[in-house]
Design an enzyme around this catalytic site. Structure first.
Site, PDB file in Angstrom:
ATOM      1  N   ARG A   1       0.877  -1.163   0.000  1.00 17.70           N
ATOM      2  CA  ARG A   1       0.000   0.000   0.000  1.00 17.70           C
ATOM      3  C   ARG A   1       0.912   1.209   0.000  1.00 17.70           C
ATOM      4  NH1 ARG A   1      -2.011   1.316   4.147  1.00 17.70           N
ATOM      5  NH2 ARG A   1      -1.126  -0.239   5.526  1.00 17.70           N
TER       6      ARG A   1
ATOM      7  N   ASP B   1      -4.186 -13.006  57.897  1.00 10.88           N
ATOM      8  CA  ASP B   1      -3.031 -12.209  57.505  1.00 10.88           C
ATOM      9  C   ASP B   1      -3.494 -10.743  57.522  1.00 10.88           C
ATOM     10  OD1 ASP B   1      -0.589 -11.390  56.138  1.00 10.88           O
ATOM     11  OD2 ASP B   1      -1.858 -11.188  54.365  1.00 10.88           O
TER      12      ASP B   1
HETATM   13  P1  ADQ Z   1      -1.101  -4.271   5.179  1.00 17.08           P
HETATM   14  O1  ADQ Z   1      -0.417  -3.046   5.658  1.00 17.08           O
HETATM   15  O2  ADQ Z   1      -2.185  -4.038   4.208  1.00 17.08           O
HETATM   16  O3  ADQ Z   1      -1.671  -5.149   6.369  1.00 17.08           O
HETATM   17  P2  ADQ Z   1       0.369  -6.676   4.090  1.00 17.08           P
HETATM   18  O4  ADQ Z   1       0.581  -7.589   5.209  1.00 17.08           O
HETATM   19  O5  ADQ Z   1       1.512  -6.666   3.166  1.00 17.08           O
HETATM   20  O6  ADQ Z   1       0.110  -5.177   4.537  1.00 17.08           O
HETATM   21  O7  ADQ Z   1      -0.923  -7.136   3.321  1.00 17.08           O
HETATM   22  C1  ADQ Z   1      -1.248  -6.625   2.076  1.00 17.08           C
HETATM   23  C2  ADQ Z   1      -2.218  -7.574   1.350  1.00 17.08           C
HETATM   24  O8  ADQ Z   1      -2.810  -6.868   0.265  1.00 17.08           O
HETATM   25  C3  ADQ Z   1      -1.511  -8.799   0.785  1.00 17.08           C
HETATM   26  O9  ADQ Z   1      -2.311  -9.922   0.993  1.00 17.08           O
HETATM   27  C4  ADQ Z   1      -1.382  -8.486  -0.705  1.00 17.08           C
HETATM   28  O10 ADQ Z   1      -1.508  -9.603  -1.532  1.00 17.08           O
HETATM   29  C5  ADQ Z   1      -2.512  -7.544  -0.953  1.00 17.08           C
HETATM   30  N1  ADQ Z   1      -2.059  -6.527  -1.952  1.00 17.08           N
HETATM   31  C6  ADQ Z   1      -1.013  -5.732  -1.827  1.00 17.08           C
HETATM   32  N2  ADQ Z   1      -0.904  -4.960  -2.915  1.00 17.08           N
HETATM   33  C7  ADQ Z   1      -1.888  -5.277  -3.715  1.00 17.08           C
HETATM   34  C8  ADQ Z   1      -2.320  -4.810  -4.996  1.00 17.08           C
HETATM   35  N3  ADQ Z   1      -1.705  -3.847  -5.678  1.00 17.08           N
HETATM   36  N4  ADQ Z   1      -3.393  -5.358  -5.511  1.00 17.08           N
HETATM   37  C9  ADQ Z   1      -4.039  -6.307  -4.854  1.00 17.08           C
HETATM   38  N5  ADQ Z   1      -3.697  -6.778  -3.669  1.00 17.08           N
HETATM   39  C10 ADQ Z   1      -2.635  -6.271  -3.093  1.00 17.08           C
HETATM   40  C11 ADQ Z   1      -1.723  -5.027   7.805  1.00 17.08           C
HETATM   41  C12 ADQ Z   1      -0.389  -4.764   8.516  1.00 17.08           C
HETATM   42  C13 ADQ Z   1       0.615  -5.818   8.119  1.00 17.08           C
HETATM   43  C14 ADQ Z   1       0.066  -7.210   8.444  1.00 17.08           C
HETATM   44  C15 ADQ Z   1      -1.327  -7.383   7.881  1.00 17.08           C
HETATM   45  C16 ADQ Z   1      -1.960  -8.664   8.369  1.00 17.08           C
HETATM   46  O11 ADQ Z   1       0.096  -3.467   8.195  1.00 17.08           O
HETATM   47  O12 ADQ Z   1       1.844  -5.618   8.776  1.00 17.08           O
HETATM   48  O13 ADQ Z   1       0.907  -8.170   7.861  1.00 17.08           O
HETATM   49  O14 ADQ Z   1      -2.187  -6.322   8.256  1.00 17.08           O
HETATM   50  O15 ADQ Z   1      -1.962  -8.737   9.736  1.00 17.08           O
END
Ligand code: ADQ
Length: 738
Positions: free
Chosen positions: A283, A508
């Site tokens: 993100r 106690d």
């Molecule tokens: P996120 O900050 O969202 O999650 P992350 O754990 O990497 O970070 O999860 C991202 C998810 O979104 C992944 O499953 C990935 O496949 C999907 N994704 C990413 N980019 C994408 C895109 N362009 N299009 C579609 N899908 C995409 C939060 C916390 C993390 C923690 C997770 C879970 O910040 O540290 O790992 O929750 O607990």
């Protein structure tokens, strides 16, 4: 089967308006992806925001959304737009998110945002309470709902609540900056099980609880006085087979179907054999270290010019929280950096960075994972980071190198990756070179180790372990309840008391009859306690024996005129109505104090807040006013030193609540009580105490004695109660009985 209510800020589906009307679609994100399989397999309901403002829906549309969500077993909680701005974009994402990710410079402390956060958490609580049934498990997710556990617990004390924090939990030094730090911890402590991704976050949380509230912590459990809760780490996994299978399918269908993204990637590789593709996906968030990554890639190009034209970075950034200004600025910075690097190094045949600012369908995501030679994941902080795991799970051919920031929770389980410090650009540039030149066999070996773990600890396993954890803590709590001194127990004790002819109560003092939280010098008896105990004195058939670790002078000052049996210094001294103070065992030499006193003094000097307390036969080092971690550490050191250096002196070292007491061996409260029982016959014996020195009493008294321990610790006592207030309640019932 038990029902589970899952609660998170967002539902795993989003309601959106399309040209064809209102649609309910699966939503993106770590949590939604991770929980999907669990949620489908259990009898569950998911409560959360549906992603649309209620005012944007007509009555009919709202009903249609309700029906569609119901099919998905989802329950919408609509949040007023203004509240959403303050609660979600405000407190959640401008206060908690930056602070918990170690960005205090971006953290905003705003009272209105805090009020909205409380309000929305309350709305969630009302929604949950309207759906809750006995025996439901409630699993609350993430930092948007930190207050929710306690709000539910207040209204529904018997329910089992789990809370999982998906983001890091900061060290106390950062957490203490939060003006509402106590309220946040109190909110979380409403849960029975609190889970984090890593042991470090768990440790930080525990230290915040201890420093702010001083609760006892032992073996993953906090004793809140009225309830035991468990804190543990559960590193979240992924749906391994989904990624692995989808990636395998790419190889199998390659000849029949080639999507355009795949054609682009293949063209890239065809231009020059051996060309490498580096992938990064996240993100668009400042915690993900995107600018650092770009600077490091630039440094790599600077340092290793031979690779110009041979390596490209595909950077996929999903738009996120665009309403928060920090994210807008970040987007601008990234756009410019990509432009600069491409402008400076690229040419007609080679674009160093392919940059996509958008979300991507699963089929394309998998293509990128499958074809990328290297994944470059460099967050400055990340709770876990699922992308790192998804990438390795998709390496069906075994080859591929993961470069991962050691600041991601995932790094704790992925030692075989090339781990880097995201602030060390030089190190990242060299890691890229190392990844490019890593022999195939080594890549395969590293990935297969990681894959083994990912296959074993999947997201289903993660969820089932967490749910088991919730059940475990419930059964521990129930064991406590089974010993709990409830009304029925009190009535039974009262009956036995009435039927007896001669009764004795061993009591106690500190922590049992008065509040132990007060420092000893302020723990004098109050009027209510005198009134309560004096009622027994009027009755010849009841003896009150006060047993304390305190010295005889103070006991005499407080209780002498009341005609009680007094035991001071753990039973070493005894005073009766008829006889003045007498030592209960042979005359003890007090020379030992000369040796021990300077040792204690040296600990007092080195441990701010601790002090020495001296009695005739007891020396105590008290540390209730010290920093809890420091005090605990020093206490361990102190005990070690005493037992090593003074082996030849016949001393007993007693560890109480934030106190270490040293006294001559051979006497304890249990022996003192037995001696008293030998002198006089009693047919009702009761003993009440709150720390482990009272365990001697509970163990040695005859089996039919009524024994009660104050607090939730493991005990030999037959019953437990929560605080000195319950002891007073019990005494009051007994005093009215005769
Ligand atoms: P996120 O900050 O969202 O999650 P992350 O754990 O990497 O970070 O999860 C991202 C998810 O979104 C992944 O499953 C990935 O496949 C999907 N994704 C990413 N980019 C994408 C895109 N362009 N299009 C579609 N899908 C995409 C939060 C916390 C993390 C923690 C997770 C879970 O910040 O540290 O790992 O929750 O607990």
């Amino acid at each position: 089967m038990k029902r589970i209510l899952i609660v998170s800020n967002r539902l795993p589906v989003s309601v959106t308006r399309t040209k064809k009307g209102i649609k309910v679609r699966p939503s993106m994100g770590g949590l939604a992806t991770g929980m999907k399989s669990v949620y489908k397999e259990m009898d569950s309901r998911w409560i959360g925001w549906p992603g649309i403002d209620r005012n944007a829906l007509s009555k009919e549309e709202e009903e249609s959304v309700r029906a569609q969500l119901d099919k998905e077993r989802c329950e919408a909680l609509y949040i007023d737009k203004k509240d959403m701005d303050l609660y979600y974009y405000g407190f959640s994402n401008k206060t908690i998110w930056p602070l918990f990710h170690y960005f205090p410079q971006y953290t905003v402390y705003n009272q209105h945002c805090w009020e909205a956060y409380q309000k929305v958490n309350r709305q969630f609580a009302e929604k949950v309470l309207s759906l809750i049934q006995d025996d439901d498990l409630i699993w609350i997710h993430d930092y948007h709902l930190l207050l929710l556990p306690q709000m539910i617990k207040d209204q529904y004390p018997d329910t089992t609540i789990g809370f999982f924090n998906h983001i890091p939990f900061p060290s106390y030094e950062l957490f203490r900056l939060l003006p509402w730090r106590r309220e946040i911890i109190e909110g979380m402590l409403g849960a029975d099980l609190i889970g984090f991704h890593t042991y470090d976050y768990e440790r930080h949380f525990n230290s915040c609880v201890r420093r702010l509230f001083g609760y006892d912590y032992e073996l993953n459990q906090f004793n809140l006085g009225h309830r035991i809760i468990k804190v543990d780490n559960y590193p979240m996994g992924i749906d391994y087979h989904r990624f692995n299978k989808a990636s395998q399918l790419i190889d199998e269908t390659q000849k029949t179907r080639t999507p355009s993204l795949q054609q682009d990637i293949q063209r890239f590789h065809q231009v020059l054999p051996g060309r490498k593709l580096i992938l990064s996906i996240d993100r668009m968030d400042y915690s993900k270290g995107i600018p650092n990554r770009l600077y490091a890639f630039q440094r790599f190009l600077e340092k290793y010019p031979d690779y110009h034209g041979k390596v490209s970075l595909i950077m996929l950034a999903v738009p996120s929280r665009i309403k928060v200004s920090q994210y807008e600025l970040l987007k601008k910075e990234v756009d410019e950096l990509v432009g600069n690097i491409n402008g400076r190094y690229g040419d007609l045949n080679w674009t160093p960075i392919w940059y996509f600012y958008r979300s991507m369908a699963f089929e394309n995501l998998i293509l990128l994972y499958h074809f990328a030679d290297i994944a470059l994941i460099t967050p400055l902080r990340d709770g876990m980071n699922l992308v790192a795991k998804e990438y390795v799970a998709s390496k069906t051919r075994g080859k591929g190198v993961l470069i991962l920031s050691e600041m991601a929770g995932a790094a704790k389980e992925m030692n075989e990756a090339i781990l880097i410090n995201p602030n060390n650009l030089e190190e990242i540039a060299d890691a890229i070179k190392k990844a490019i030149t890593m022999p195939d066999l080594e890549q395969i070996k590293r990935n297969s180790q990681i894959q083994k773990r990912l296959k074993r600890y999947t997201v289903e396993k993660w969820a089932s372990e967490f749910i088991n954890g919730m059940m475990d803590i419930k059964s521990i709590q129930q064991k406590y309840i089974s010993k709990k001194m409830n009304d029925a127990v009190i009535s039974a004790i009262q009956k036995k008391f009435i039927n007896a002819k001669k009764r004795i109560l061993f009591l106690d003092y500190n922590g049992t009859l008065v509040n132990s939280k007060k420092a000893p010098e302020y723990a004098a008896p109050d009027k209510e306690l005198y009134r309560l105990l004096d009622k027994f004195v009027e009755d010849d058939a009841v003896d009150i024996a006060l047993m304390s670790s305190r010295d005889k002078d103070i006991l005499e000052e407080w209780f002498d005129r009341h005609g009680f049996l007094l035991f001071a210094e753990h039973g070493i001294w005894k005073k009766t109505k008829e006889h003045d103070w007498q030592q209960t065992s042979k005359q003890l030499s007090i020379d030992w104090k000369k040796v021990i006193r300077p040792v204690i003094e040296s600990y007092v000097d080195r441990t701010p807040g601790s002090y020495l307390e001296e009695m005739n036969n007891v020396l105590s080092w008290r540390y209730e006013k010290t920093d809890p971690d420091h005090g605990k550490l020093r206490a361990r050191e102190f005990k070690d030193e005493l037992s090593e250096r003074f082996l030849n002196i016949d001393l007993q070292i007693l560890e109480g609540k934030k106190v270490i007491e040293i006294k001559p061996a051979g006497m304890n409260k249990g022996i003192a009580a037995l001696n008293t029982l030998a002198d006089q016959k009693y047919d009702f014996i009761m003993a009440v105490g709150d720390d482990w020195t009272d365990e001697y009493l509970f163990e040695l008294l005859p089996e039919d004695a009524i024994t009660v321990r104050v607090g939730l610790k493991r005990t030999h006592a037959r019953y437990k109660c929560e605080s000195y207030k319950d002891v007073r309640k019990l005494l009051n019932r007994l005093s009215r009985a005769t």
